[in-house]
Design a protein around this motif. Structure first.
Motif: not given
Length: 231
Positions: A65-72, A83, A87, A91, A172
């Motif tokens: 599944e797609d991940m939340d990329l905001s921490p990276y 994007n 992803q 992954n 992270e």
């Protein structure tokens, strides 16, 4: 020597690479178990079918599944379309973290662990290239280092390779420390922090796109982030 030969991939180029990988790597490594993590994809069923023609293989297919990329934080303009490419990278790195669990699941003592991508073809059989390497070090290819370490192939003892596979769990924290994510430099940052003595050895392989196109030519290859070898 008992070897775990590990792949984590989508199988995107499997119809173009399988015969080469079987001949030059899988069949060339004595006394090995082949352990494969496949992300569910349009090619994963074909990859599983090809791989399960082997006698010494365990194949695990899992959805991603797609991940939340905001921490990276990613290097600008890398690796392409922001994007979707980010992803894919996340992954890919996450899939490698599963290898630790899959290796332990075999309940076998492994003296050596090898990791390889499957969207590549090797120029020659691999065993002679790695047979005499000192496994107290972690060995990566001498080319395509791009300021860090080539992240497409590695060989070492299990302890060092478990560090290699643990990059994802630390990303992270690394970004909070100021790391800008990029495949080769992020791997070097991680292995250096883990105090894994990483060296380069001579091996040549070429990446194959999903349509069968070879992305490298030999002249360009020799100009692309090549380092002197430590073995």
């Amino acid at each position: 020597m008992k070897t775990a030969l590990c792949f984590a991939c989508t199988g995107r180029s499997i119809e173009y690479t399988f015969d080469n990988i079987k001949h030059n790597l899988i069949d060339d490594i004595p006394n090995c178990d082949v352990i494969v993590y496949l992300a569910k994809s349009p090619k994963s069923d074909l990859a599983k079918e090809r791989l399960e023609t082997l006698d010494n293989v365990k194949v695990y297919v899992e959805p991603e599944e797609d991940m939340d990329l905001s921490p990276y934080t990613f290097r600008p303009d890398w690796p392409g379309r922001a994007n979707s490419s980010h992803q894919i990278f996340m992954n890919m790195v996450k899939s490698r973290s599963y290898m630790k669990t899959l290796i332990e699941k075999q309940n076998t003592h492994y003296d050596r662990v090898i990791f390889s991508r499957m969207d590549i073809i090797f120029e020659e059989p691999v065993n002679n290239l790695i047979r005499d390497l000192d496994l107290s070090n972690l060995w990566v290819p001498y080319f395509h280092n791009w300021g860090g370490y080539n992240d497409r192939f590695a060989v070492s003892n299990k302890e060092n390779m478990f560090e290699y596979f643990s990059l994802f769990e630390n990303l992270e924290d690394y970004c909070r420390e100021g790391l800008i994510l990029h495949a080769e430099t992020s791997l070097k940052y991680h292995l250096d922090k883990a105090n894994v003595d990483t060296k380069r050895f001579k091996i040549i392989f070429y990446r194959i796109r999903a349509n069968g196109e070879i992305t490298d030519n030999y002249d360009r290859f020799l100009e692309a982030g090549v380092h002197s070898c430590d073995a």
